[in-house]
Design an enzyme around this catalytic site. Structure first.
Site, PDB file in Angstrom:
ATOM      1  CG  ASP A   1      -3.152   8.541  -4.256  1.00 53.27           C
ATOM      2  OD1 ASP A   1      -4.290   7.728  -3.553  1.00 53.27           O
ATOM      3  OD2 ASP A   1      -1.606   8.832  -4.499  1.00 53.27           O
TER       4      ASP A   1
ATOM      5  NE  ARG B   1     -10.323   3.411   1.150  1.00 50.30           N
ATOM      6  CZ  ARG B   1      -9.088   4.294   0.157  1.00 50.30           C
ATOM      7  NH1 ARG B   1      -9.095   3.484  -0.491  1.00 50.30           N
ATOM      8  NH2 ARG B   1      -8.939   5.452   0.396  1.00 50.30           N
TER       9      ARG B   1
ATOM     10  CD1 TRP C   1      -0.100  -2.517  -6.691  1.00 44.27           C
ATOM     11  CD2 TRP C   1       0.476  -2.733  -9.121  1.00 44.27           C
ATOM     12  NE1 TRP C   1      -0.691  -4.045  -6.653  1.00 44.27           N
ATOM     13  CE2 TRP C   1      -0.526  -4.477  -8.816  1.00 44.27           C
ATOM     14  CE3 TRP C   1       0.639  -2.236  -9.731  1.00 44.27           C
ATOM     15  CZ2 TRP C   1      -0.621  -5.133  -9.198  1.00 44.27           C
ATOM     16  CZ3 TRP C   1       0.594  -3.439 -10.752  1.00 44.27           C
ATOM     17  CH2 TRP C   1      -0.408  -4.722 -11.424  1.00 44.27           C
ATOM     18  CG  ASP C   2      -2.804   1.662  -2.281  1.00 50.37           C
ATOM     19  OD1 ASP C   2      -2.237   1.052  -2.012  1.00 50.37           O
ATOM     20  OD2 ASP C   2      -3.392   3.342  -1.905  1.00 50.37           O
TER      21      ASP C   2
ATOM     22  CG  ASN D   1      -5.763   1.588   0.046  1.00 46.87           C
ATOM     23  OD1 ASN D   1      -5.339   1.640   0.924  1.00 46.87           O
ATOM     24  ND2 ASN D   1      -5.900   1.939  -1.069  1.00 46.87           N
TER      25      ASN D   1
ATOM     26  CG  ASP E   1      -2.041   6.721   4.171  1.00 46.51           C
ATOM     27  OD1 ASP E   1      -1.315   6.103   3.172  1.00 46.51           O
ATOM     28  OD2 ASP E   1      -3.034   4.828   4.075  1.00 46.51           O
TER      29      ASP E   1
HETATM   30  C1  DGJ Z   1      -3.717   4.480   0.462  1.00 45.87           C
HETATM   31  C2  DGJ Z   1      -1.889   5.527   0.443  1.00 45.87           C
HETATM   32  O1  DGJ Z   1      -1.847   4.877   1.340  1.00 45.87           O
HETATM   33  C3  DGJ Z   1      -2.518   6.703   0.112  1.00 45.87           C
HETATM   34  O2  DGJ Z   1      -1.732   6.758   0.495  1.00 45.87           O
HETATM   35  C4  DGJ Z   1      -3.503   6.888  -0.949  1.00 45.87           C
HETATM   36  O3  DGJ Z   1      -3.011   6.347  -2.107  1.00 45.87           O
HETATM   37  C5  DGJ Z   1      -5.210   6.134  -0.491  1.00 45.87           C
HETATM   38  N1  DGJ Z   1      -5.131   4.618  -0.268  1.00 45.87           N
HETATM   39  C6  DGJ Z   1      -6.069   6.410  -1.644  1.00 45.87           C
HETATM   40  O4  DGJ Z   1      -6.715   5.164  -1.918  1.00 45.87           O
END
Ligand code: DGJ
Length: 712
Positions: free
Chosen positions: A358, A435, A469-470, A472, A532
């Site tokens: 990750d 973030r 593929w995140d 955030n 999450d």
């Molecule tokens: C948010 C994701 O939902 C988590 O599973 C993890 O990948 C974090 N980001 C990593 O920054």
């Protein structure tokens, strides 16, 4: 099938009819959407309806069921589109110019995913509408599948004038349902608490908008149901609206003066604007509209079938998914190659097939304040790079997967230092960090090209077989109205570019957990990290709500450590796995700290999950007990041939009663005999469905059970 008859067009699906009619004045009206009717010429009923007031007033369209309503001329309800025209006003009135039937074709939308036919029979109706006074043309597309109860709609708006016009709203679909008692059901939530189920009665003169001004976020999903007030899981009329789109969306619902209800779904008009030059056009995303005559359950099964067969392009959609272990909750940013390889060895020994690395592998990312955009391995943690680590994981006998957050950039990154103008911002303000990161401007082609190349170069150089593929942070600092749509088109360009270049890589979507869980993402990535919040009890509601529209095989669910990292709850290893099986199964814990007896358990769990994967992937999903309004949560998968079923049943809190009830199963063949693979007991399908299986839960909180039955 599409049947043209006089001034009616009839779209016929498996059990549905969608019938349109052209009024004497050339307006496009909806005559019927619901249970299937025969192939009569419905224009013959026109006079009868006209006498009954259906078309009573030449001046006013207010009481007619329209297909793509205009505003301000002959209808004063909310419109499906608004154009500031060449004369500077916003009046418009569309008239039918043509019907074109495209046999054996689905609607294709420039730059956006839509349903494809695959091995199904699908036809598309194109209705050409025209407002000659302002030289505006609107083409409505309706795709109907012989095998499904859905109508997929989108619109294309064309400026035929010789000067610019401004489009201010452009819904994908609009429908007027006849007077009735309806409820609106939406799926709002928050981080860690995604896709709750909220049911609101549509009283007379109520205006509700399910809309979100970001992306298909945690706070509101783009799926909405309008249900008869008596409808429930197994009975009643339900209309579903699901938008294949990942940007700002809106489903607007208004009960009108005669009790009829207008529902419109599409791009959120808030902060939307598009200038159309002469000859230019604008295409909306596709709205997938479904009718169920038997409650929410039937509707969900319909969407599950349509989306896994005719939306999700990945070859993995119909393949067993490798059981994965992800290092995020095990290590967060603190890892090195040795630690990862040790985890992988134990994981492999337990039967896990894919090791996923990750966040934290690139740049100098020891915390979340830097390096997004610099997709080069941190040699301090990974001296042999991603390539070397992948080789070591492969040598153990596992596949290797990797996390990216490609749409982002950290202000502290080489990418930002080189291209500060690539981050979304407006000149007069300091951009908001979320973030500690900014969002790349995907409306710029060079940014999309950079992302495609940066990710591709990692995938080309190492044996990466899975990508998470995140995304955030929330979207802010939108530079102009309509930017969110331009960004969304950039996202699809990137998705298409990368997934088509790497068809053998399994992609999993993610957005701070379960944001951006939508059909636009599913078109490219067949599974999405659902939340999450991986606590088994919280997941009961999150997965129950998510299942309303999305197939279980897209619902990524992991067994994580206890106390749970998000809410501190203690649940048994069994409960955590049981809750995750009917989803895309995996682990996310420090397996080097897992006691031997638990590793033995994990081995059994994996064997079980591998056995039931084809059923979870292709079967029919039934919800049995609702955790939102009871102390129980249960759901069930049934194979299409009704020979195999798996039931998940949970009693959330223990109580003093020894009698813990019966569980009535669904979807079985009453005449078949089914054998419980654990106990050997044989039951008839009729007994299991009509009398119910006696449940004896453990006398503790969060007691769960999995029952597997096969035809005896
Ligand atoms: C948010 C994701 O939902 C988590 O599973 C993890 O990948 C974090 N980001 C990593 O920054």
């Amino acid at each position: 099938m599409i049947i043209k008859n006089g001034n009616t067009v009839h779209l016929q699906g498996r059990e549905i009819s969608y019938i349109m009619m052209v009024s004497e004045k050339g307006d496009l009206l909806n005559f019927h959407f619901g249970k299937r009717l025969d192939e009569s010429d419905y224009s013959l009923m026109y006079d009868e309806w006209k006498k009954g007031g259906f078309i009573s007033n030449d001046l006013c369209l207010d009481e007619l069921a329209q297909e793509y309503p205009s505003y301000g001329y002959r209808d004063l309800r909310m419109p499906a589109y608004e154009v500031e025209n060449i004369y500077g006003n916003m009046l418009s009135q569309l008239k039918v110019k043509d019907f074109i039937v495209h046999e054996n074709e689905t609607a294709q939308i420039e730059g956006m995913p839509s349903l494809f036919a695959g091995d199904k029979k699908a036809d598309t109706l194109e209705v050409v509408l025209c407002d000659d006074a302002i030289a505006l043309e609107v083409h409505l597309y309706y795709t109907v599948f012989d095998e499904y109860n859905i109508i997929a709609r989108n619109a294309v708006i064309i400026n035929k004038a010789d000067a610019n016009v401004t489009l201010k709203r452009a819904y994908s679909a609009s429908i007027d349902l006849p007077k009735g008692d309806y409820d609106m059901i939406t799926f709002p939530g928050a981080w860690g608490d995604e896709r709750n189920i909220v049911r609101t009665p549509l009283k007379r003169s109520v205006m509700l908008e399910a809309e979100t001004s970001r992306y298909t976020s945690h706070n509101l999903n783009s799926f909405v149901m309008i249900a008869g007030s008596e409808a429930n899981e197994d009975m009643g009329d339900v209309y579903g609206f699901s938008l294949i789109y990942s940007g700002n969306h809106s489903t607007a619902v208004k009960t009108e003066m005669y009790g009829d209800v207008r529902i419109m779904q599409g791009i959120n008009p808030f902060q939307f604007k598009k200038e159309l030059k002469p000859g230019e056009s604008f295409a909306t995303p596709q709205s997938v509209i479904c009718y169920s005559d038997s409650g929410f359950g039937k509707m969900s099964r319909e969407y599950h079938d349509v989306y896994r067969n005719n939306l999700m392009r990945s070859k993995f959609t119909h393949m067993d998914r490798p059981i994965l272990i992800n290092n995020w909750e095990a290590t967060y940013f603190e890892f090195d190659e040795e630690k990862l390889v040790n985890m992988a060895k134990i994981a492999h020994d337990a039967g896990i097939e894919l090791f996923v690395l990750d966040d934290g592998w690139f740049g100098k990312r020891d915390t979340d304040n830097c390096s997004l955009g610099d997709w080069v391995a941190d040699k301090k943690k990974l001296p042999n790079g991603i390539e070397g680590l992948a080789e070591k994981i492969n040598a153990i006998g596992m596949k290797f997967g990797l996390w990216f957050e490609p749409e982002m950039v950290s202000p502290d990154s080489d990418l930002y230092r080189a291209h500060p103008d690539w981050a979304i911002s407006v000149k007069e303000r300091t951009p908001i960090e979320g973030r500690q990161q900014l969002i790349l401007d995907l409306s710029k082609n060079e940014v999309c090209e950079y992302i495609i190349e940066a990710v591709s170069s990692v995938l080309r150089n190492a044996n990466v077989e899975y990508v998470k593929w995140d995304f955030n942070r929330m979207m802010t600092d939108m530079p102009y109205p309509g930017f969110n749509h331009a960004f969304t088109l950039g996202f699809y360009k990137v998705m298409k570019g990368i997934t088509e270049a790497f068809p053998n890589v399994l992609f999993e979507g993610c957005c701070s957990g379960g944001g951006r869980f939508d059909p636009g993402v599913l078109a490219y990535m067949p599974q999405i990290w659902t939340s999450d919040n991986s606590d088994a009890v919280a997941r009961m509601k999150i997965q129950y709500g998510t299942s309303m529209c999305y197939p279980p095989s897209s619902i990524s669910s992991h067994v994580t450590a206890v106390p749970n990292h998000q809410c501190g709850r203690l649940t048994s290893l069994d409960a955590r796995a049981d809750t995750a099986y009917i989803g895309t199964f995996g682990y996310e814990l420090d397996i080097t700290q897992t006691p031997k007896e638990e590793i033995e358990e994990i081995r059994k769990q994996i064997a079980f999950d591998k056995k039931i994967q084809p059923l979870v992937r292709e079967g029919d999903f039934y919800r049995l007990q609702n955790p939102f309004d009871s102390n129980f949560c249960s759901w069930q998968m049934v194979s299409k041939d009704k020979k195999h079923t798996v039931v998940y049943a949970a009693k959330i809190l223990v109580d003093a009663h020894t009698f813990t009830g019966t569980l009535k199963l669904k979807g079985l063949d009453p005449d078949k005999k089914y054998k419980d693979t654990k106990t050997g007991a044989v039951y008839s399908g009729a007994y299991l469905m009509y009398k119910g299986k006696r449940m004896n839960y453990e006398r503790n909180d969060f007691s769960t059970e999995i029952i597997e039955l096969v035809e005896a």
